[in-house]
Design a protein around this motif. Structure first.
Motif, PDB file in Angstrom:
ATOM      1  N   SER A   1      51.774   5.399  27.970  1.00  0.00           N
ATOM      2  CA  SER A   1      51.449   5.869  26.534  1.00  0.00           C
ATOM      3  C   SER A   1      50.528   4.496  25.940  1.00  0.00           C
ATOM      4  CB  SER A   1      52.511   6.163  25.398  1.00  0.00           C
ATOM      5  OG  SER A   1      51.906   6.340  24.346  1.00  0.00           O
ATOM      6  N   GLU A   2      49.024   4.854  25.554  1.00  0.00           N
ATOM      7  CA  GLU A   2      48.289   3.649  25.149  1.00  0.00           C
ATOM      8  C   GLU A   2      48.497   3.753  23.679  1.00  0.00           C
ATOM      9  OE1 GLU A   2      44.221   4.106  26.673  1.00  0.00           O
ATOM     10  OE2 GLU A   2      44.778   4.626  28.592  1.00  0.00           O
ATOM     11  N   ASP A   3      48.494   4.595  23.114  1.00  0.00           N
ATOM     12  CA  ASP A   3      48.547   4.881  21.674  1.00  0.00           C
ATOM     13  C   ASP A   3      50.089   5.363  20.942  1.00  0.00           C
ATOM     14  OD1 ASP A   3      45.948   3.957  21.112  1.00  0.00           O
ATOM     15  OD2 ASP A   3      45.067   6.050  21.512  1.00  0.00           O
ATOM     16  N   GLU A   4      50.488   4.808  20.132  1.00  0.00           N
ATOM     17  CA  GLU A   4      51.878   5.230  19.621  1.00  0.00           C
ATOM     18  C   GLU A   4      51.786   5.263  18.211  1.00  0.00           C
ATOM     19  OE1 GLU A   4      54.597   1.431  20.435  1.00  0.00           O
ATOM     20  OE2 GLU A   4      53.638   2.281  22.305  1.00  0.00           O
TER      21      GLU A   4
ATOM     22  N   VAL B   1      61.008  11.966  26.789  1.00  0.00           N
ATOM     23  CA  VAL B   1      61.698  10.616  26.520  1.00  0.00           C
ATOM     24  C   VAL B   1      60.827   9.736  26.194  1.00  0.00           C
ATOM     25  CG1 VAL B   1      63.356   9.014  27.293  1.00  0.00           C
ATOM     26  CG2 VAL B   1      63.953  11.029  28.143  1.00  0.00           C
ATOM     27  N   PHE B   2      60.841   9.302  25.114  1.00  0.00           N
ATOM     28  CA  PHE B   2      59.670   8.160  24.573  1.00  0.00           C
ATOM     29  C   PHE B   2      60.585   6.775  25.030  1.00  0.00           C
ATOM     30  CE2 PHE B   2      57.215  11.406  22.885  1.00  0.00           C
ATOM     31  CZ  PHE B   2      56.105  11.213  23.277  1.00  0.00           C
ATOM     32  N   SER B   3      60.391   5.919  25.879  1.00  0.00           N
ATOM     33  CA  SER B   3      61.299   4.898  26.251  1.00  0.00           C
ATOM     34  C   SER B   3      60.306   3.565  26.199  1.00  0.00           C
ATOM     35  CB  SER B   3      61.770   5.026  27.631  1.00  0.00           C
ATOM     36  OG  SER B   3      62.727   4.244  27.910  1.00  0.00           O
TER      37      SER B   3
ATOM     38  N   MET C   1      55.267   1.334  25.599  1.00  0.00           N
ATOM     39  CA  MET C   1      55.954   2.575  25.336  1.00  0.00           C
ATOM     40  C   MET C   1      55.655   3.630  26.525  1.00  0.00           C
ATOM     41  SD  MET C   1      58.002   4.446  23.281  1.00  0.00           S
ATOM     42  CE  MET C   1      58.235   3.372  22.227  1.00  0.00           C
ATOM     43  N   LYS C   2      56.494   4.197  27.156  1.00  0.00           N
ATOM     44  CA  LYS C   2      56.068   5.244  28.266  1.00  0.00           C
ATOM     45  C   LYS C   2      56.844   6.496  27.845  1.00  0.00           C
ATOM     46  CE  LYS C   2      55.809   2.038  32.261  1.00  0.00           C
ATOM     47  NZ  LYS C   2      54.729   2.452  33.149  1.00  0.00           N
ATOM     48  N   LEU C   3      56.130   7.724  28.395  1.00  0.00           N
ATOM     49  CA  LEU C   3      56.807   8.996  28.162  1.00  0.00           C
ATOM     50  C   LEU C   3      57.287   9.354  29.686  1.00  0.00           C
ATOM     51  CD1 LEU C   3      56.712  11.804  26.939  1.00  0.00           C
ATOM     52  CD2 LEU C   3      54.373  12.087  27.696  1.00  0.00           C
TER      53      LEU C   3
END
Length: 101
Positions: A95-98, A61-63, A1-3
């Motif tokens: 994003s390391e933790d989600e 955006v969380f993508s 996941m990326k921000l």
């Protein structure tokens, strides 16, 4: 996941929304912000002119990873077709933790 953080002048609101939707983004949020640039040498054209607050938008955006390349491609294409100084700006943060499951 990326921000992804995306800024654009308010006039580009529909363009950014279309880019996100057409790139496979499932959800995002955005808000009005005042863009201000304090120094000509830093962050060239991130916001408009010096000493003038510009009505802008900040998209959060969380993508998934598979959408990011498409978003960058579409934003770069949009920017290359602009005749104005304003452009859409984007930055990506890993994003390391989600907690999205």
């Amino acid at each position: 996941m990326k921000l992804l953080l995306i800024t654009a002048v308010e006039e580009f609101e529909k363009d950014v929304i279309n880019i996100l939707k057409n790139s496979g983004v499932r959800s995002f949020s955005y808000q009005s912000v005042k863009g201000f640039k304090n120094d000509k040498n830093e962050m060239n054209n991130w916001f408009g002119k010096d000493d003038i607050a510009i009505d802008s938008l900040l998209f959060t955006v969380f993508s998934e990873y598979n959408c990011v390349d498409s978003i960058y491609k579409n934003i770069n294409e949009f920017n290359s077709n602009q005749e104005t100084v304003s452009q859409i700006h984007i930055v990506t943060i890993n994003s390391e933790d989600e907690n999205f499951k």
